[in-house]
Design a protein around this motif. Sequence first.
Motif, short mmCIF file in Angstrom:
data_model
loop_
_atom_site.label_atom_id
_atom_site.label_comp_id
_atom_site.label_asym_id
_atom_site.label_seq_id
_atom_site.Cartn_x
_atom_site.Cartn_y
_atom_site.Cartn_z
N LEU A 1 0.85 -1.19 0.00
CA LEU A 1 0.00 0.00 0.00
C LEU A 1 0.89 1.24 0.00
N ILE A 2 0.65 2.09 -0.96
CA ILE A 2 1.43 3.31 -1.14
C ILE A 2 0.52 4.50 -0.86
N ARG A 3 0.96 5.38 0.01
CA ARG A 3 0.19 6.58 0.35
C ARG A 3 0.17 7.56 -0.82
N ARG A 4 -0.70 8.54 -0.72
CA ARG A 4 -0.82 9.56 -1.77
C ARG A 4 0.48 10.33 -2.00
N ASP A 5 1.35 10.38 -0.99
CA ASP A 5 2.64 11.07 -1.15
C ASP A 5 3.72 10.14 -1.70
N GLY A 6 3.35 8.89 -2.02
CA GLY A 6 4.29 7.96 -2.63
C GLY A 6 5.11 7.15 -1.65
N THR A 7 4.88 7.32 -0.35
CA THR A 7 5.62 6.54 0.64
C THR A 7 4.91 5.22 0.91
#
Length: 166
Positions: free
Chosen positions: A130-136
Amino acid sequence: MAAENAFSFGFHTLFGDPLDLSRFSGRPMLIVNTASKCGFTPQYKGLQTLWQELEPRGLVVLGVPSNDFGNQEPDDAATIGAFCERNYGVGFPITEKVHVRGGAAHPLFRWLGEQGGVLSRPRWNFYKYLIRRDGTLDSWFTSITPPGAARLQRGLRRIVGDMPGG
């Protein structure tokens, strides 16, 4: 390579077109290493369901075929694409077949292993990231965690927001 986030990487699609993950910047992602001849292959159905339900809310599901485990993705791109469409109605993006482990691993999977630690490196097909909206990297799940599992659903809720049925 010092990548800032998951959006720093790129692939090619099954059709050979460039697929720069920066085009998904600002959107949550579920990245899954896949294979067509694996006991976990039926998870494609659940991944497609997630895509249909959550893509309108921004979620990108990305399938990344790999033949690294048990020779379970031996086919060429056209065969992989036809299999996914015919058997599971897959509409989410699928990349070219790549390596996801070892020295030849695609740079994204090396980065995911650095971010999540040694245990986050794929040890079989259908690892999920799972990748957050900020790409982390938010979290990762092993093959035995199906797309509908409560743990994965909680993670999706974190990165996507409130979801139907929750």
